[in-house]
Each structure stands twice: as C-alpha cells, then as structure tokens.
Design a protein around this motif. Sequence first.
Motif, PDB file in Angstrom:
ATOM      1  N   ASN A   1       6.563  58.203  38.666  1.00  7.43           N
ATOM      2  CA  ASN A   1       6.608  56.752  38.610  1.00  7.43           C
ATOM      3  C   ASN A   1       7.554  56.184  39.656  1.00  7.43           C
ATOM      4  OD1 ASN A   1       4.927  55.627  36.304  1.00  7.43           O
ATOM      5  ND2 ASN A   1       5.911  57.422  35.412  1.00  7.43           N
ATOM      6  N   ASN A   2       8.633  56.918  39.937  1.00 13.66           N
ATOM      7  CA  ASN A   2       9.549  56.466  40.983  1.00 13.66           C
ATOM      8  C   ASN A   2       8.837  56.440  42.337  1.00 13.66           C
ATOM      9  OD1 ASN A   2      11.362  56.605  38.946  1.00 13.66           O
ATOM     10  ND2 ASN A   2      12.368  58.455  39.680  1.00 13.66           N
TER      11      ASN A   2
ATOM     12  N   GLY B   1       6.460  53.540  42.627  1.00 19.02           N
ATOM     13  CA  GLY B   1       7.063  52.261  42.979  1.00 19.02           C
ATOM     14  C   GLY B   1       7.416  52.183  44.450  1.00 19.02           C
ATOM     15  N   TYR B   2       8.036  53.249  44.957  1.00 18.04           N
ATOM     16  CA  TYR B   2       8.469  53.237  46.357  1.00 18.04           C
ATOM     17  C   TYR B   2       7.265  53.148  47.287  1.00 18.04           C
ATOM     18  CZ  TYR B   2      10.355  54.953  50.736  1.00 18.04           C
ATOM     19  OH  TYR B   2      10.699  55.091  52.042  1.00 18.04           O
TER      20      TYR B   2
ATOM     21  N   ALA C   1       5.472  49.825  47.335  1.00 15.23           N
ATOM     22  CA  ALA C   1       6.290  48.796  47.976  1.00 15.23           C
ATOM     23  C   ALA C   1       6.154  48.899  49.502  1.00 15.23           C
ATOM     24  CB  ALA C   1       7.751  48.953  47.559  1.00 15.23           C
TER      25      ALA C   1
ATOM     26  N   TYR D   1      -1.316  47.053  39.188  1.00 15.28           N
ATOM     27  CA  TYR D   1      -1.285  47.696  40.489  1.00 15.28           C
ATOM     28  C   TYR D   1      -2.121  48.952  40.409  1.00 15.28           C
ATOM     29  CZ  TYR D   1       2.394  50.138  37.941  1.00 15.28           C
ATOM     30  OH  TYR D   1       3.099  50.816  36.996  1.00 15.28           O
TER      31      TYR D   1
ATOM     32  N   ARG E   1       7.518  45.823  41.825  1.00 13.57           N
ATOM     33  CA  ARG E   1       7.956  46.528  40.616  1.00 13.57           C
ATOM     34  C   ARG E   1       6.790  47.246  39.970  1.00 13.57           C
ATOM     35  NH1 ARG E   1       9.109  41.410  36.651  1.00 13.57           N
ATOM     36  NH2 ARG E   1       7.122  40.376  36.947  1.00 13.57           N
ATOM     37  N   VAL E   2       7.110  48.355  39.345  1.00 12.79           N
ATOM     38  CA  VAL E   2       6.109  49.085  38.571  1.00 12.79           C
ATOM     39  C   VAL E   2       6.691  49.329  37.183  1.00 12.79           C
ATOM     40  CG1 VAL E   2       5.037  50.260  40.507  1.00 12.79           C
ATOM     41  CG2 VAL E   2       6.966  51.312  39.346  1.00 12.79           C
ATOM     42  N   GLU E   3       5.811  49.703  36.284  1.00 11.23           N
ATOM     43  CA  GLU E   3       6.260  50.053  34.943  1.00 11.23           C
ATOM     44  C   GLU E   3       6.679  51.519  34.965  1.00 11.23           C
ATOM     45  OE1 GLU E   3       6.439  47.887  32.427  1.00 11.23           O
ATOM     46  OE2 GLU E   3       7.143  49.360  30.978  1.00 11.23           O
ATOM     47  N   GLY E   4       7.979  51.751  35.107  1.00 11.49           N
ATOM     48  CA  GLY E   4       8.464  53.131  35.067  1.00 11.49           C
ATOM     49  C   GLY E   4       8.442  53.656  33.649  1.00 11.49           C
TER      50      GLY E   4
ATOM     51  N   GLU F   1      11.090  48.366  33.718  1.00 10.80           N
ATOM     52  CA  GLU F   1      10.732  47.818  35.027  1.00 10.80           C
ATOM     53  C   GLU F   1      11.525  48.517  36.127  1.00 10.80           C
ATOM     54  OE1 GLU F   1      11.044  43.589  35.413  1.00 10.80           O
ATOM     55  OE2 GLU F   1      11.515  43.758  37.537  1.00 10.80           O
TER      56      GLU F   1
ATOM     57  N   GLY G   1      12.039  48.476  40.061  1.00 15.08           N
ATOM     58  CA  GLY G   1      11.725  47.637  41.207  1.00 15.08           C
ATOM     59  C   GLY G   1      12.327  48.167  42.492  1.00 15.08           C
TER      60      GLY G   1
END
Lengths: 387, 325
Positions: A95-96, A99-100, A103, A257, A323-326, A330, A332
């Motif tokens: 999940n990390n 998000g990265y 982005a 997303y 942002r994503v749902e980790g 949240e 971001g």
Amino acid sequence: MADEIKNNEIEVDEISAVNEPGDFPKDYMEINFGPHHPSTHGVFRFIAKLDGEKILEVEPIVGYLHRGIEKIAENRTYVQFKPLVDRLDYTGAMNNEFGYCIAVEKLMELEVPLKAQAIRVICAELNRICAHEVFFGAMGLEVGAFTPFLFGFKDREIAMHLMEMLAGGRLTFNYFTIGGVRQDVPKGFYAETKEYLKKFKKNLAEYHELFSGNEIFIKRTKGVGVITREDAIEWSMSGPTLRGSGAVFDIRKVEPYSGYDKYDWEVPVGKNGDVYDRYLVRMNEMAQSARIIEQALESLPEGDHQAKVARVIKPPAGEIYLRVEGTKGELGFYVVSDGTDKPYRMKIRTPSFNHLNALNYVLKNNYIADFPIILGSFDTVMGSVDR
Amino acid sequence: MVWWLALLWALLKLIIAFLFIFLTALILIYMLRKVMGHMQYRMGPRHHGPHGIWQTVFDALKLLGKEDIIPNGIDKYVYLFAPVIAFVPSLTIFAFLPFAPKVAASNFEISLFFIFAILGFSTISLLMAGWGSNNKYSLIGGIRGAAQLISYEIPLVLSTMGVVIMAGSLNLTDIVNAQVKIWYIIPQIVGFFLFFTCGLAEINHTPFDIPEAESEIVSGFNTEYSGFRFAAFFLAEFVNLFIICALAVLLFFGGWKPFTNPIAGTICFIAKTYVLIFISMWVRSTFPRFRLDQFMDFGWKFMLPLSLVNIFVTAVVVLIVDKIR
C-alpha cells in the motif's frame, strides 16, 4: 515598560498553571512504558501518571525509529527512493508503494495499463489482509490470549507466500514500478489465490467463533476507549479507526484510484467507536478485501503490466498531494518536483502518527489494563510514525 | 518408634515429595507446551529426545545454571525470600494430600482447612516480590495479586463447604471415602465450578493471570527475577496447578475410587488429576484475560453470593434427608 512586565507575569502564571498537576491526587505514580515493552508495538515510549490502576495522563514520546526517510528522498532519484517507501509501514508495504507510485504517476500524467491496475489492487488487498491478520494476532496477545496470534500468523504466512510469488519478497516487496508493476502474474498464482481465499473465508469464521464472540473479550473491549465520531474527525483519524467511530469514509470509495470503483464491495462501519467496533471493522474489512481480490482475479484484463516510461524519470515541475487507503488509514504523499530526476521535497502523511496524537485523550481515566488494548486498536506501526 | 528412625522416615518422605514435585513440574511444563502447541496448529518442542521430551529438563538445568542477578536498590531480605515463600507452601501441601488409602504423608483431621490456610501463603510471596524488587511493574503486580486474593479466597473456601457438609468431615481421606454411592460432582456441580474457577485464580492461571499480565506490566511480580529464583516461582506455579486439580479430584471426583488398592488407587488418582489439568490447559489456550476490576466484580457480586446460596441449599437438603431417615 511596566505594562510589558505585567504581561510577562501573567504569561508565567498561566504556564505554571498548565504545568501543575491540577486536580491530580497528591500521590500519583509516574511510570515509564517502553521503548522496550511487550505491547507498545515497536519502539514507542510513553510516560504515564497513574492513580492506582487508573491512568491520569500519558505523554507519548516518539522518534526512536526515525530514519529521516523524507530527507533521504531529496537525495535519491524517484526510482531509487521507491524501496524505502516499503519501510514506512512495514506490515502494509504494498500500500505504501501504491501511494508513492500513483502520486508520481499523477505528477507525470502517466496512464497505467488496466492490467497493472488490477494487479496492484490484488497486491494491495492481499497486503491489507496480511496487516489486519497481524492486528488480529496482536489484539489477542493484548488481552492475554495467545492462540489468535498463531492463528493469524498461520494465515498471513500463505498470503505472504502469494505475494512472494509476485515480487520475490515477503515483507518489503519493491514490486510496483512507476507506470505499472515489475513483472506479470506468474503461472499458478490464479489458482493458488483462489484456493487461499476459500480457506481464508473458512478461517475467518473460525476466528470469529474463537475470539470475537468470547464473553471475556467482549467484556474487555466493549465500551473501552470510546472515540465519538466528531472527536475522531477532529483528531484527523482515518482508516478503520475512524470508521469504527461510525464515519463512512474510505478513500477507495471517496476518491477511487486504480479502478477500485469497478469492484462491488462495502465499507464496514462501527457504531459506538469503542475498541470492539474498531476490531470488528478490521475483521470485516478482511472479508471485503477477499471479495475485491476475487473480482479482480475474475476480471483480470489482458495486456501489458507496465506502461512505457523513460529510463530516467523526470516529472515536470509542480507539486501534488495524493492519498490512498493504507492498511492503517489515510496514507498521503506530497511530492514537490523541480523538474530534475530527484524530488525537491517529499512529505509523507502517515495515519499512525495522527492516531498516536490522540492517545492522551483516549487513555485518560482508563485502567492500565486497557492501555495495550486501546493502543492495539489503533494498530500503530512505529515505522510509519517515525519515518 | 525411636526418635532417629522417625526423623529418618520423615526425611525420606520429604525427599520423595521433592522428587515428585520436580518430576510433576517438568511433566506439566512439557505437557503445557505440547497441548497448547497442538491446539495452535504447531508442534511444540521437537528437538531434544523423542518428541522433545528432554526440552523442559534442559530448560530447568539452564535456569539453575544461570547467574544470580540481584538488582540494585532492592529490599534485600524481602526480595531474596519471596521465591522461598512461594515454593515452600506448595511443598508443604503435599504432606496433606492423600493419593490413595495409606499413600499419604500424614492423615490429618482437618487437612482441607490446613491446605487452604497454606495456599493463601503464596500470595504473600507475590506481595514480597512486588515490594522487594524496587520496580514499579513488580509493585503493581504484587498489589494486584493481593487485590485478587481477597476476591477469590472467600468463594474458594466456601465452595468446598457443601462437600464438607455432605461428608461431615474436613479430613480429605474421609471425604473421599464418603463418596461411595455417588461422586460429589453431581450434587455439588455448582460447588465444583466455583472451586475450579477460584482455583484457577489462586494459581494465577489464564483468565485470571492478572498479577503477571504480560502485555500490561511486563511480567508483573517476577519481572526482576531470573535464574533459579525465577525457577522457584515457575515451579511453584505448576505445582500449584497440580494441587488445585488434585484437590478438585479429591473433593468432587471421588479421589482414588473405584479402586481401593494403594497402587491402582494412586494411578487412578493421578490420571483423574491429569484430565483436569488438561482442561485447565485448554482454558489457557482459549481465553483472554479479565481486567482486575471485572474480576473483583465477578468475585464479590457473583461467586460469593452463589457459594453462600450453595451452602444454604446443601445444608437444608442434608438436614431434610437426615430427618426423613
């Protein structure tokens, strides 16, 4: 001149009034928990003031795992920085990366192939199951039951094996690339995942039978550590911790997303905002994750798993917050690009940090026996708090 | 008997009791690991000897061979004697436990009463360890132990009074002999559940392991202990588990019945005890821990009234049955 002194005096008085114990009983005990303590989830420390078994005040102290990841980002290229993102919340590394990567892709205005999007969703949800499985086990330990821990980890092992098939790693994957994923789904992944999900659903029912309905567990967690919906929003909580308080807010639904809007699933929500609700939200989320994975597997599109990207990634100058749902809430990424191959500034918003902020507010006037449970219900990972 | 012969005889009994205790503790620790392991989808110890049976022996040797660490700032005598106080009552109780007819160190008229009197001592060791260790976690653990004591000790003693009324004796051998037609588990089912629950609390067993709650206060009263001092606490805990289950067998499951032969009776008694121990280990791998205030609620507001009601009903029924006869 005289006025200034007067003002200063007033200020001093006010500060001392704040520092005074106030309505504390005279003989309170100050006790230090951590940084090495069985239930602080890593190197977290706090100083608690106790009146017998009751907690009067806690002062969280963080920073024992600070690695300066945000600063390191400024000296690395976008690709070089990606493996470090795994080390934030190490139970939810996929999940990390998610998000990265999205982005940076948004900054570059890059279109990710549909197949890569679906694989990413599968990975993220598998990882979510893993992370919540850890939560389940830790929750068991926190209330003094040892069995859930081993049950949870046994299940997690298979999910980790599935991700190992994809990425080659078990905890930190470095699987996502900017523009897709590193490699295609291997042979046998489809069948094994199907089998795992079938087993997982059965196991989940078993967990509920063993633990969720246990009289003592309910007694320990119902009505403990209550956070109202308004307070949860004010403390800028997110993820399962916020949803446990009754707020229907899931970034996968609110700002879909990577094609999350294509799948049919629900957002589990709690009612009372106590530990038990947060626990149930996470347990139900695992079932929903399994649902998403099933659908994503069924409708896995044909095509490329990687978009065409230049060797050297140079996003145009600009900034973005995505942002994503980790797994914890949240997650971001605020990326500022100056047009070179390295980010100018990187700010990572991690959910666990905000949850720890509210610790004093939640723990106050609870018993010390409740502190591991309440802290555990936030499911903090110190790697993501300290960065 | 000549005095030195009597002394020798007593010494021999003591040595046998010691050996029995050590063997029991080793077997129980091994059993706990295996039972919990298999309930949690794992194997338990596997490496030393067939199915890892030497594991606990090596563990015990390792503990005994460790350096004796004494922290600074302790209350020296209190700290040093706490493990002794923990261990001696467990040893003493074996003097009053009848294993079979004639297989008992002593046949004491009020043995049940005496056992309860001695069992309470183990809590003093918690308090001593908690106070003497100069550690806040230990202190909280010790105080918790004392707070727990007052809420289970009374229902624990009262729960056996039904049996005492029915048997008309405080002598454990007589109580077993009185269970001719029927084991007391059937008329005294309430008493048994009260006894077993309070018994688990007595030995700090899982739903009530509040004084050493690992996730909250590290290891509670024994945080600062290591090496053989820790081993004494550890041994005492498992020996107490055996004692509570043995008492339950004597009071409610007919002891060595249906056998009257000393050897067969002893085997039967120990087998019954191990069944109860297995159940307690089952409980251990299933249940989470109570919170202290919840446990005190449970003790004062539920178990104490229930045990009083149990005594009252038993007394009335016994009286009526006697009158009819």
